[in-house]
Design a protein around this motif. Structure first.
Motif, PDB file in Angstrom:
ATOM      1  N   PRO A  47     -29.817  45.740 -95.516  1.00  0.00           N
ATOM      2  CA  PRO A  47     -28.606  45.003 -95.922  1.00  0.00           C
ATOM      3  C   PRO A  47     -28.521  43.644 -95.223  1.00  0.00           C
ATOM      4  CG  PRO A  47     -28.087  47.268 -95.318  1.00  0.00           C
ATOM      5  CD  PRO A  47     -29.499  47.032 -94.902  1.00  0.00           C
ATOM      6  N   ARG A  48     -27.886  42.698 -95.880  1.00  0.00           N
ATOM      7  CA  ARG A  48     -27.702  41.374 -95.288  1.00  0.00           C
ATOM      8  C   ARG A  48     -26.710  41.477 -94.131  1.00  0.00           C
ATOM      9  NH1 ARG A  48     -26.263  36.467 -99.180  1.00  0.00           N
ATOM     10  NH2 ARG A  48     -28.444  36.933 -99.744  1.00  0.00           N
ATOM     11  N   PRO A  49     -27.022  40.897 -92.968  1.00  0.00           N
ATOM     12  CA  PRO A  49     -26.097  40.959 -91.826  1.00  0.00           C
ATOM     13  C   PRO A  49     -24.752  40.329 -92.138  1.00  0.00           C
ATOM     14  CG  PRO A  49     -28.272  40.252 -91.113  1.00  0.00           C
ATOM     15  CD  PRO A  49     -28.288  40.246 -92.614  1.00  0.00           C
ATOM     16  N   ARG A  50     -23.712  40.973 -91.654  1.00  0.00           N
ATOM     17  CA  ARG A  50     -22.360  40.453 -91.830  1.00  0.00           C
ATOM     18  C   ARG A  50     -22.041  39.429 -90.742  1.00  0.00           C
ATOM     19  NH1 ARG A  50     -19.226  46.207 -93.063  1.00  0.00           N
ATOM     20  NH2 ARG A  50     -20.885  47.123 -94.333  1.00  0.00           N
ATOM     21  N   ALA A  51     -21.071  38.573 -91.031  1.00  0.00           N
ATOM     22  CA  ALA A  51     -20.797  37.439 -90.154  1.00  0.00           C
ATOM     23  C   ALA A  51     -19.888  37.786 -88.981  1.00  0.00           C
ATOM     24  CB  ALA A  51     -20.190  36.298 -90.964  1.00  0.00           C
ATOM     25  N   GLN A  52     -19.199  38.931 -89.007  1.00  0.00           N
ATOM     26  CA  GLN A  52     -18.263  39.268 -87.936  1.00  0.00           C
ATOM     27  C   GLN A  52     -19.001  39.657 -86.653  1.00  0.00           C
ATOM     28  OE1 GLN A  52     -16.311  41.925 -90.888  1.00  0.00           O
ATOM     29  NE2 GLN A  52     -14.461  41.480 -89.711  1.00  0.00           N
ATOM     30  N   THR A  53     -18.237  39.715 -85.568  1.00  0.00           N
ATOM     31  CA  THR A  53     -18.779  40.137 -84.273  1.00  0.00           C
ATOM     32  C   THR A  53     -18.578  41.637 -84.112  1.00  0.00           C
ATOM     33  OG1 THR A  53     -18.299  37.992 -83.275  1.00  0.00           O
ATOM     34  CG2 THR A  53     -18.649  39.847 -81.780  1.00  0.00           C
ATOM     35  N   ALA A  54     -19.653  42.341 -83.774  1.00  0.00           N
ATOM     36  CA  ALA A  54     -19.593  43.794 -83.623  1.00  0.00           C
ATOM     37  C   ALA A  54     -20.097  44.197 -82.234  1.00  0.00           C
ATOM     38  CB  ALA A  54     -20.420  44.475 -84.705  1.00  0.00           C
ATOM     39  N   PHE A  55     -19.715  45.383 -81.825  1.00  0.00           N
ATOM     40  CA  PHE A  55     -20.227  45.908 -80.555  1.00  0.00           C
ATOM     41  C   PHE A  55     -20.342  47.413 -80.642  1.00  0.00           C
ATOM     42  CE2 PHE A  55     -15.678  46.339 -80.049  1.00  0.00           C
ATOM     43  CZ  PHE A  55     -15.506  47.475 -79.273  1.00  0.00           C
ATOM     44  N   ARG A  95     -36.555  50.380 -94.642  1.00  0.00           N
ATOM     45  CA  ARG A  95     -36.131  49.080 -95.150  1.00  0.00           C
ATOM     46  C   ARG A  95     -35.842  48.111 -94.007  1.00  0.00           C
ATOM     47  NH1 ARG A  95     -32.024  50.626-100.167  1.00  0.00           N
ATOM     48  NH2 ARG A  95     -33.670  50.968-101.739  1.00  0.00           N
ATOM     49  N   SER A  96     -35.216  48.609 -92.964  1.00  0.00           N
ATOM     50  CA  SER A  96     -34.924  47.753 -91.831  1.00  0.00           C
ATOM     51  C   SER A  96     -36.203  47.265 -91.159  1.00  0.00           C
ATOM     52  CB  SER A  96     -34.055  48.504 -90.818  1.00  0.00           C
ATOM     53  OG  SER A  96     -33.877  47.754 -89.645  1.00  0.00           O
ATOM     54  N   ARG A  97     -37.163  48.167 -91.035  1.00  0.00           N
ATOM     55  CA  ARG A  97     -38.419  47.819 -90.355  1.00  0.00           C
ATOM     56  C   ARG A  97     -39.158  46.698 -91.090  1.00  0.00           C
ATOM     57  NH1 ARG A  97     -41.531  50.429 -86.623  1.00  0.00           N
ATOM     58  NH2 ARG A  97     -40.207  52.274 -86.734  1.00  0.00           N
ATOM     59  N   VAL A  98     -39.116  46.707 -92.421  1.00  0.00           N
ATOM     60  CA  VAL A  98     -39.857  45.706 -93.194  1.00  0.00           C
ATOM     61  C   VAL A  98     -38.977  44.516 -93.579  1.00  0.00           C
ATOM     62  CG1 VAL A  98     -41.484  47.410 -94.074  1.00  0.00           C
ATOM     63  CG2 VAL A  98     -39.428  46.875 -95.396  1.00  0.00           C
ATOM     64  N   GLY A  99     -37.728  44.490 -93.077  1.00  0.00           N
ATOM     65  CA  GLY A  99     -36.885  43.329 -93.272  1.00  0.00           C
ATOM     66  C   GLY A  99     -36.206  43.224 -94.609  1.00  0.00           C
ATOM     67  N   ILE A 100     -35.988  44.349 -95.299  1.00  0.00           N
ATOM     68  CA  ILE A 100     -35.304  44.301 -96.590  1.00  0.00           C
ATOM     69  C   ILE A 100     -34.031  45.156 -96.575  1.00  0.00           C
ATOM     70  CG2 ILE A 100     -37.376  43.779 -97.925  1.00  0.00           C
ATOM     71  CD1 ILE A 100     -37.501  46.736 -98.709  1.00  0.00           C
ATOM     72  N   SER A 139     -25.967  48.893 -91.127  1.00  0.00           N
ATOM     73  CA  SER A 139     -24.865  47.974 -91.426  1.00  0.00           C
ATOM     74  C   SER A 139     -24.895  46.829 -90.425  1.00  0.00           C
ATOM     75  CB  SER A 139     -23.533  48.731 -91.345  1.00  0.00           C
ATOM     76  OG  SER A 139     -22.458  47.910 -91.681  1.00  0.00           O
ATOM     77  N   PRO A 140     -25.921  45.980 -90.492  1.00  0.00           N
ATOM     78  CA  PRO A 140     -26.154  44.988 -89.433  1.00  0.00           C
ATOM     79  C   PRO A 140     -25.122  43.864 -89.394  1.00  0.00           C
ATOM     80  CG  PRO A 140     -27.671  44.639 -91.255  1.00  0.00           C
ATOM     81  CD  PRO A 140     -26.940  45.910 -91.550  1.00  0.00           C
ATOM     82  N   TYR A 141     -24.994  43.279 -88.192  1.00  0.00           N
ATOM     83  CA  TYR A 141     -24.105  42.147 -87.974  1.00  0.00           C
ATOM     84  C   TYR A 141     -24.905  40.996 -87.364  1.00  0.00           C
ATOM     85  CZ  TYR A 141     -20.068  44.926 -89.159  1.00  0.00           C
ATOM     86  OH  TYR A 141     -19.158  45.684 -89.850  1.00  0.00           O
ATOM     87  N   GLU A 142     -24.511  39.780 -87.731  1.00  0.00           N
ATOM     88  CA  GLU A 142     -25.205  38.613 -87.201  1.00  0.00           C
ATOM     89  C   GLU A 142     -25.030  38.501 -85.698  1.00  0.00           C
ATOM     90  OE1 GLU A 142     -23.710  35.213 -89.247  1.00  0.00           O
ATOM     91  OE2 GLU A 142     -24.720  35.701 -91.151  1.00  0.00           O
ATOM     92  N   ARG A 143     -23.840  38.830 -85.235  1.00  0.00           N
ATOM     93  CA  ARG A 143     -23.538  38.741 -83.806  1.00  0.00           C
ATOM     94  C   ARG A 143     -23.121  40.127 -83.322  1.00  0.00           C
ATOM     95  NH1 ARG A 143     -18.999  34.760 -82.696  1.00  0.00           N
ATOM     96  NH2 ARG A 143     -19.830  34.948 -80.582  1.00  0.00           N
TER      97      ARG A 143
END
Length: 337
Positions: free
Chosen positions: A72-80, A65-70, A94-98
């Motif tokens: 989970p929607r990225p979360r707005a918090q900052t992650a590392f 799903r990640s490879r084809v872009g479908i 569990s992607p993050y925008e930043r």
């Protein structure tokens, strides 16, 4: 006026679930491991709240799903994340925008022809990638280009209270510690065989799971706890580390733990190691695969215990001034907060 740490939005630290930060905390409370959190990252709480995100290994469906872009929607918090493998887990499941991440093995994987395409694709979305070896900065900048993440070198640090200075021993002993993929047990054992031939009175202890047969006079011990390692460092006259070619400074952790204990080192001169070991002041660096040079440097320190003890104390000062977990977290806070 700066915002107090407790009023800032929390940083999200993605960490492999099976390694368990909670379990590490319990072990620290029992005095078994250094630092409250792995790598001393609890020090970041001085600068901002940090929430731990357990990262399970992504399944085949999550990867697809990640490879084809479908995904989970990225979360707005900052992650590392501490390393690139954890970053891949996080941004797939569990992607993050930043996000920002450490990079440890990627440069050597590329050098050895590994397939890193998907990993590079994920890391390209990071705001910042940090490395613990200055030798990795330019290769990563060349890989990602000017439009890619910012690449920053951060000094590694160890818990200088857990690894405390100990009196220099009277009995000559050489110790080597470590099992990572870039260690060079063949060169190490050849060097120690030379030492044993010239100085059979010197004890030789190697903590390793290497399958290579140890030469006469070398005692091999298996996995040890952090506390046991500290006690082993305390009995050593000098700590030896032999490694294969690598850019991420294999042996860095052992080197700084040895310094914190007040012991000099003799290491392979891989790129980046010189930012941690100062030749003639805190230790010696020898050419790759040169067992004769390694042996002679070790014997030289065994033969001059006063000089070896002085070098160990200089290493301890370097740790206190530049290579503590507190100092490392101060650098990371500049990236993350």
């Amino acid at each position: 006026m700066s915002t107090p740490p407790h009023e800032r939005r929390p940083l999200i630290w993605g960490f492999p679930a099976e390694q368990s930060v909670t379990r590490w905390e319990r072990r620290h409370s029992a005095g078994e491991v250094p630092s409250v959190w792995p790598y001393g990252l609890d020090g970041l709480c001085e600068y901002a709240p940090v929430a731990v995100l357990d990262l399970p290994a992504p399944g085949r469906l999550s990867r697809l799903r990640s490879r084809v872009g479908i995904g989970p929607r990225p979360r707005a918090q900052t992650a590392f994340t501490w390393d690139e493998n954890a970053a891949f887990r996080m941004q797939v499941a569990s992607p993050y925008e930043r996000f920002a991440s450490g990079v440890i093995w990627l440069t050597d994987m590329i050098e050895r022809g590994a397939d890193t395409g998907r990993l590079v694709e994920v890391l390209r979305g990071a705001e910042t990638l940090w490395v613990l070896s200055e030798a990795q900065v330019e290769p990563l900048r060349a890989l990602f280009g000017s439009a890619g993440p910012r690449i920053v070198a951060v000094p590694f640090g160890v818990d200088a209270e857990f690894f405390s200075p100990r009196p220099y021993p009277d009995r000559p002993r050489i110790v080597s510690v470590g099992n990572d993929r870039d260690r060079d047990p063949q060169t190490l054992f050849r060097a120690l065989a030379r030492v044993h031939e010239q100085r059979p009175d010197v004890e030789l202890i190697v903590q390793s799971s290497a399958s290579t047969d140890a030469p006469a006079g070398v005692e091999v011990v298996q996995r040890m706890s952090h506390g046991e390692l500290h006690e082993l460092y305390a009995t050593a006259s000098v700590i030896a580390t032999a490694t294969r070619p690598n850019l991420h400074v294999s042996g860095m952790t052992v080197t700084l733990e040895a310094f914190a204990t007040g012991r000099p080192v003799v290491n392979t001169a891989t790129p980046g190691m010189s930012q941690y070991v100062t030749e003639e002041r805190t230790g010696h660096l020898v050419p790759l695969g040169d067992d004769e040079a390694l042996a002679q440097r070790l014997i030289g320190l065994i033969d001059d215990p006063q000089r070896a003890a002085e070098m160990g104390l200089a290493g301890r000062r370097d740790v206190e001034e530049r290579f503590t977990t507190h100092e490392m977290c101060a650098h990371l806070a500049q990236i993350l907060v």
